[in-house]
Design a protein around this motif. Structure first.
Motif, PDB file in Angstrom:
ATOM      1  N   ARG A 304       0.820  -1.216   0.000  1.00 43.91           N
ATOM      2  CA  ARG A 304       0.000   0.000   0.000  1.00 43.91           C
ATOM      3  C   ARG A 304       0.853   1.264   0.000  1.00 43.91           C
ATOM      4  O   ARG A 304       0.373   2.327  -0.420  1.00 43.91           O
ATOM      5  CB  ARG A 304      -0.941  -0.024   1.205  1.00 43.91           C
ATOM      6  N   ILE A 305       2.077   1.163   0.475  1.00 39.30           N
ATOM      7  CA  ILE A 305       2.990   2.307   0.331  1.00 39.30           C
ATOM      8  C   ILE A 305       3.225   2.578  -1.150  1.00 39.30           C
ATOM      9  O   ILE A 305       3.255   3.730  -1.602  1.00 39.30           O
ATOM     10  CB  ILE A 305       4.320   2.040   1.062  1.00 39.30           C
ATOM     11  N   GLY A 306       3.384   1.497  -1.931  1.00 43.60           N
ATOM     12  CA  GLY A 306       3.553   1.657  -3.374  1.00 43.60           C
ATOM     13  C   GLY A 306       2.329   2.289  -4.025  1.00 43.60           C
ATOM     14  O   GLY A 306       2.455   3.113  -4.939  1.00 43.60           O
ATOM     15  N   VAL A 307       1.127   1.909  -3.546  1.00 44.51           N
ATOM     16  CA  VAL A 307      -0.095   2.509  -4.083  1.00 44.51           C
ATOM     17  C   VAL A 307      -0.121   4.005  -3.802  1.00 44.51           C
ATOM     18  O   VAL A 307      -0.420   4.825  -4.689  1.00 44.51           O
ATOM     19  CB  VAL A 307      -1.342   1.823  -3.478  1.00 44.51           C
ATOM     20  N   ALA A 308       0.221   4.371  -2.554  1.00 40.18           N
ATOM     21  CA  ALA A 308       0.235   5.790  -2.195  1.00 40.18           C
ATOM     22  C   ALA A 308       1.321   6.542  -2.960  1.00 40.18           C
ATOM     23  O   ALA A 308       1.122   7.692  -3.368  1.00 40.18           O
ATOM     24  CB  ALA A 308       0.440   5.938  -0.686  1.00 40.18           C
ATOM     25  N   THR A 309       2.481   5.905  -3.174  1.00 39.19           N
ATOM     26  CA  THR A 309       3.568   6.552  -3.901  1.00 39.19           C
ATOM     27  C   THR A 309       3.201   6.763  -5.360  1.00 39.19           C
ATOM     28  O   THR A 309       3.559   7.784  -5.971  1.00 39.19           O
ATOM     29  CB  THR A 309       4.846   5.705  -3.797  1.00 39.19           C
ATOM     30  N   ALA A 310       2.487   5.833  -5.956  1.00 43.13           N
ATOM     31  CA  ALA A 310       2.110   5.949  -7.366  1.00 43.13           C
ATOM     32  C   ALA A 310       1.219   7.155  -7.621  1.00 43.13           C
ATOM     33  O   ALA A 310       1.168   7.667  -8.750  1.00 43.13           O
ATOM     34  CB  ALA A 310       1.404   4.669  -7.822  1.00 43.13           C
ATOM     35  N   ASN A 311       0.524   7.638  -6.586  1.00 43.78           N
ATOM     36  CA  ASN A 311      -0.328   8.811  -6.767  1.00 43.78           C
ATOM     37  C   ASN A 311       0.467  10.087  -6.994  1.00 43.78           C
ATOM     38  O   ASN A 311      -0.097  11.110  -7.387  1.00 43.78           O
ATOM     39  CB  ASN A 311      -1.252   8.980  -5.554  1.00 43.78           C
ATOM     40  N   LEU A 312       1.781  10.048  -6.733  1.00 45.21           N
ATOM     41  CA  LEU A 312       2.637  11.203  -7.018  1.00 45.21           C
ATOM     42  C   LEU A 312       2.960  11.312  -8.493  1.00 45.21           C
ATOM     43  O   LEU A 312       3.431  12.368  -8.948  1.00 45.21           O
ATOM     44  CB  LEU A 312       3.947  11.099  -6.221  1.00 45.21           C
ATOM     45  N   TYR A 313       2.717  10.253  -9.246  1.00 42.04           N
ATOM     46  CA  TYR A 313       3.124  10.205 -10.655  1.00 42.04           C
ATOM     47  C   TYR A 313       1.889  10.266 -11.553  1.00 42.04           C
ATOM     48  O   TYR A 313       0.770   9.990 -11.122  1.00 42.04           O
ATOM     49  CB  TYR A 313       3.907   8.918 -10.922  1.00 42.04           C
ATOM     50  N   PRO A 314       2.084  10.614 -12.811  1.00 44.09           N
ATOM     51  CA  PRO A 314       0.934  10.683 -13.725  1.00 44.09           C
ATOM     52  C   PRO A 314       0.363   9.300 -14.002  1.00 44.09           C
ATOM     53  O   PRO A 314       1.059   8.289 -13.952  1.00 44.09           O
ATOM     54  CB  PRO A 314       1.530  11.306 -14.991  1.00 44.09           C
ATOM     55  N   THR A 339     -18.957   9.644 -34.999  1.00 48.36           N
ATOM     56  CA  THR A 339     -17.541   9.909 -34.704  1.00 48.36           C
ATOM     57  C   THR A 339     -16.831   8.631 -34.297  1.00 48.36           C
ATOM     58  O   THR A 339     -17.430   7.719 -33.705  1.00 48.36           O
ATOM     59  CB  THR A 339     -17.402  10.933 -33.556  1.00 48.36           C
ATOM     60  N   LEU A 340     -15.549   8.591 -34.599  1.00 45.90           N
ATOM     61  CA  LEU A 340     -14.618   7.555 -34.131  1.00 45.90           C
ATOM     62  C   LEU A 340     -13.480   8.265 -33.437  1.00 45.90           C
ATOM     63  O   LEU A 340     -12.987   9.289 -33.932  1.00 45.90           O
ATOM     64  CB  LEU A 340     -14.074   6.740 -35.302  1.00 45.90           C
ATOM     65  N   GLY A 341     -13.023   7.725 -32.291  1.00 45.07           N
ATOM     66  CA  GLY A 341     -11.938   8.375 -31.571  1.00 45.07           C
ATOM     67  C   GLY A 341     -11.035   7.375 -30.875  1.00 45.07           C
ATOM     68  O   GLY A 341     -11.479   6.325 -30.404  1.00 45.07           O
ATOM     69  N   LEU A 342      -9.753   7.699 -30.816  1.00 44.08           N
ATOM     70  CA  LEU A 342      -8.768   6.864 -30.103  1.00 44.08           C
ATOM     71  C   LEU A 342      -7.601   7.750 -29.735  1.00 44.08           C
ATOM     72  O   LEU A 342      -7.122   8.542 -30.555  1.00 44.08           O
ATOM     73  CB  LEU A 342      -8.287   5.708 -30.979  1.00 44.08           C
ATOM     74  N   GLY A 343      -7.125   7.628 -28.504  1.00 39.99           N
ATOM     75  CA  GLY A 343      -5.979   8.423 -28.118  1.00 39.99           C
ATOM     76  C   GLY A 343      -5.583   8.196 -26.671  1.00 39.99           C
ATOM     77  O   GLY A 343      -6.338   7.620 -25.885  1.00 39.99           O
ATOM     78  N   PRO A 344      -4.399   8.649 -26.313  1.00 45.10           N
ATOM     79  CA  PRO A 344      -3.928   8.505 -24.932  1.00 45.10           C
ATOM     80  C   PRO A 344      -4.448   9.628 -24.050  1.00 45.10           C
ATOM     81  O   PRO A 344      -4.730  10.730 -24.516  1.00 45.10           O
ATOM     82  CB  PRO A 344      -2.409   8.572 -25.085  1.00 45.10           C
ATOM     83  N   ASN A 345      -4.550   9.320 -22.748  1.00 45.21           N
ATOM     84  CA  ASN A 345      -4.962  10.306 -21.747  1.00 45.21           C
ATOM     85  C   ASN A 345      -3.924  10.335 -20.625  1.00 45.21           C
ATOM     86  O   ASN A 345      -3.241   9.331 -20.360  1.00 45.21           O
ATOM     87  CB  ASN A 345      -6.325   9.947 -21.157  1.00 45.21           C
ATOM     88  N   VAL A 346      -3.821  11.463 -19.984  1.00 51.74           N
ATOM     89  CA  VAL A 346      -2.933  11.597 -18.835  1.00 51.74           C
ATOM     90  C   VAL A 346      -3.679  12.337 -17.734  1.00 51.74           C
ATOM     91  O   VAL A 346      -4.467  13.263 -18.004  1.00 51.74           O
ATOM     92  CB  VAL A 346      -1.628  12.338 -19.206  1.00 51.74           C
ATOM     93  N   ARG A 347      -3.437  11.878 -16.492  1.00 45.77           N
ATOM     94  CA  ARG A 347      -4.004  12.537 -15.317  1.00 45.77           C
ATOM     95  C   ARG A 347      -2.898  12.652 -14.285  1.00 45.77           C
ATOM     96  O   ARG A 347      -2.291  11.659 -13.894  1.00 45.77           O
ATOM     97  CB  ARG A 347      -5.174  11.721 -14.756  1.00 45.77           C
ATOM     98  N   TRP A 348      -2.649  13.877 -13.854  1.00 45.62           N
ATOM     99  CA  TRP A 348      -1.524  14.116 -12.929  1.00 45.62           C
ATOM    100  C   TRP A 348      -1.913  15.228 -11.979  1.00 45.62           C
ATOM    101  O   TRP A 348      -2.188  16.355 -12.406  1.00 45.62           O
ATOM    102  CB  TRP A 348      -0.283  14.499 -13.726  1.00 45.62           C
ATOM    103  N   ARG A 349      -1.934  14.876 -10.694  1.00 40.95           N
ATOM    104  CA  ARG A 349      -2.241  15.889  -9.698  1.00 40.95           C
ATOM    105  C   ARG A 349      -0.965  16.658  -9.364  1.00 40.95           C
ATOM    106  O   ARG A 349      -0.103  16.171  -8.637  1.00 40.95           O
ATOM    107  CB  ARG A 349      -2.819  15.235  -8.450  1.00 40.95           C
ATOM    108  N   LEU A 350      -0.873  17.860  -9.886  1.00 40.91           N
ATOM    109  CA  LEU A 350       0.344  18.647  -9.691  1.00 40.91           C
ATOM    110  C   LEU A 350       0.389  19.292  -8.319  1.00 40.91           C
ATOM    111  O   LEU A 350       1.474  19.506  -7.761  1.00 40.91           O
ATOM    112  CB  LEU A 350       0.430  19.723 -10.780  1.00 40.91           C
ATOM    113  N   PHE A 351      -0.750  19.624  -7.767  1.00 38.83           N
ATOM    114  CA  PHE A 351      -0.761  20.252  -6.448  1.00 38.83           C
ATOM    115  C   PHE A 351      -1.934  19.687  -5.658  1.00 38.83           C
ATOM    116  O   PHE A 351      -3.083  19.730  -6.112  1.00 38.83           O
ATOM    117  CB  PHE A 351      -0.899  21.776  -6.565  1.00 38.83           C
ATOM    118  N   ASN A 352      -1.627  19.126  -4.479  1.00 35.08           N
ATOM    119  CA  ASN A 352      -2.666  18.537  -3.635  1.00 35.08           C
ATOM    120  C   ASN A 352      -2.390  18.805  -2.169  1.00 35.08           C
ATOM    121  O   ASN A 352      -2.716  18.001  -1.301  1.00 35.08           O
ATOM    122  CB  ASN A 352      -2.756  17.030  -3.899  1.00 35.08           C
TER     123      ASN A 352
END
Length: 477
Positions: A304-314, A339-352
């Motif tokens: 669970r430390i790894g889970v919490a640490t992963a939240n620092l990354y995108p 419409t047709l669509g495909l693409g990558p997404n990113v989510r990154w909490r820069l300030f929390n």
């Protein structure tokens, strides 16, 4: 094909190998004694710990049947089994995040008219709204957030398996301890009845001598008082016996009224095994389910430390969609979209507000607690084994002395009975000798019951003989 800098970055991230953040689990290190302080026997050097079905060594068919029933029907055992299934499905839910997800939404709405302050104006099929959407998403576990969640859930699942085994050890030992107490009370009741019959014979003798003028009224009172006191012990012991029977009924999930048929009379107190191999102290780390469960908890908290640490990354994901929307009002096509669509997404909490970093520290504190619980569990286990071995060692010696004393008191009481009839001793000495014999015989059976119970507690302290299984086997069960 022209792509923005963001798209280049996102597509490039898909090619990166997975990087698990957070600490990798390492089994805790703890020092245990090289040998037990007090050995039951001199050649106590077995490489095996306990006995797989230790209750079989008491060679009592009633005990075997009680434990068999408790393992099948006891509510705590059934709850522990259900918790294993619950934990497995929780793990399955989390592991599903490794795979793509698909979802479809659709509607086909027909207009029925309009309304205003004047009321409803019905106009069937005045409009039509059709919509269909097919979404596909896949989170890319670049920094191991999902993997750490599954690792933690797997450890929790294995901890539930050990919890089930620990429940078995506890229930098995409780059934055996209550059964031994029941058989011990049967013997003690028989001794109390023997004492009552002896005092009754003495009173009859005193009454006869009183009529002949050979004894006094005071001697009659003394003999009658001792008779009544001996009779008073019988209801107390029978009450304890009934309470033990009711507790056994609860342990094996039976009605109290059914227990007399299960607890057949005519059985002695079970004899303990002549030799119990306690192995080496280090083997207790493998043999006790509660220790293995505490160790699994450490891995769970570490992951669970790894889970919490992963939240620092995108968090990166791929998403795609196929959409169709058609809207008409009257004979006019207002909207038509395909419409047709495909693409990558990113989510990154820069300030929390440092919340994620504080969650890591919080989880590190939980890991420290889990390690401390594990160490305390090991220390407690070693202490329980030491105490059980010590009690067996000394209760056996005490039982031997009491058995010899009982024989001596019986011989003295028999001779004093004859001596009183010839006037060589007074009544008080005869009554005292009878009290000494009955009290010592009662304590002899009570000590025998405690001695057998100490052997059960030793099996319990050794983990009930339940040897650890490999992880692959545990997961398959």
């Amino acid at each position: 094909m022209n792509l923005s800098a963001l798209n280049l970055l996102l597509w490039f991230s898909l090619l990166l190998p997975s990087c698990m953040v957070g600490p990798d689990y390492e089994p805790p290190e703890i020092t245990v004694p090289d040998a037990w302080t007090e050995s039951i026997d001199k050649d106590n050097k077995s490489k095996m710990t306990g006995s797989q079905k230790w209750w079989k060594r008491y060679k009592d068919p009633v005990l075997d049947e009680l434990i068999k029933r408790s393992r099948e029907a006891n509510p705590n055992i059934r709850i522990a089994r259900a918790r294993i299934s619950e934990s497995w499905y929780q793990r399955s839910v989390l592991s599903a995040a490794w795979y793509p997800k698909a979802e479809i939404n659709a509607r086909d709405a027909h207009g029925l008219g309009t309304f205003d302050s004047g009321g409803v104006k019905w106009d069937i099929d005045s409009s039509r709204d059709q919509y269909a959407n097919f979404d596909v998403g896949w989170e890319l576990d670049i920094f191991g957030r999902v993997s750490r969640q599954v690792e933690s859930a797997t450890a929790e699942y294995e901890a539930k398996i050990e919890g089930y085994r620990d429940a078995l050890v506890f229930i098995n030992s409780e059934v055996a301890l209550h059964y031994i107490a029941y058989r011990t009370l049967e013997k003690r009741i028989a001794v109390a009845e023997e004492g009552r019959d002896s005092y009754r014979n003495i009173k009859v003798m005193i009454d006869g001598r009183f009529e002949e003028g050979l004894s006094t009224k005071m001697e009659q009172h003394e003999a009658n008082a001792d008779l009544l006191a001996s009779e008073a012990e019988i209801p107390k012991l029978k009450q304890e016996k009934k309470v033990i029977s009711n507790r056994l009924a609860a342990l094996v999930a039976m009605r109290p009224a059914e227990m007399p048929n299960m607890l057949k009379p005519g059985y002695d107190i079970p004899s303990p095994p002549k030799r119990i191999n306690a192995g080496y102290p280090s083997e207790i780390l493998r043999s006790r389910p509660d220790i293995r469960r505490a160790e699994r908890k450490i891995e769970s908290e570490s992951a669970r430390i790894g889970v919490a640490t992963a939240n620092l990354y995108p968090q990166f994901s791929l998403s795609g969609a196929i959409s169709y929307e058609y809207f008409t009002q009257g004979a006019t096509i207002e909207t038509l979209t395909r419409t047709l669509g495909l693409g990558p997404n990113v989510r990154w909490r820069l300030f929390n507000a440092c919340a994620d970093r504080n969650r890591i520290r919080e989880q590190e504190s939980k890991l420290e607690q889990a390690i401390t619980v594990y160490e305390g569990t090991v220390i407690n286990a070693v202490t329980q084994v030491e105490n059980s071995m010590t009690r067996i060692h000394h209760s056996k010696k005490r039982l031997q002395y009491l058995q010899k004393a009982t024989k001596e008191y019986y011989g003295a009481a028999s001779l004093l009975y004859e001596a009183y009839q010839t006037g060589q001793v007074d009544l008080r000495r005869l009554l005292n000798s009878q009290q000494d014999y009955i009290r010592t015989k009662d304590e002899c059976y009570a000590t025998e019951g405690r001695h057998v119970a100490h052997s059960v507690r030793l099996f319990k302290a050794l983990g009930g003989g339940e040897l650890p299984q490999p992880k692959s086997t545990a997961l398959a069960n």
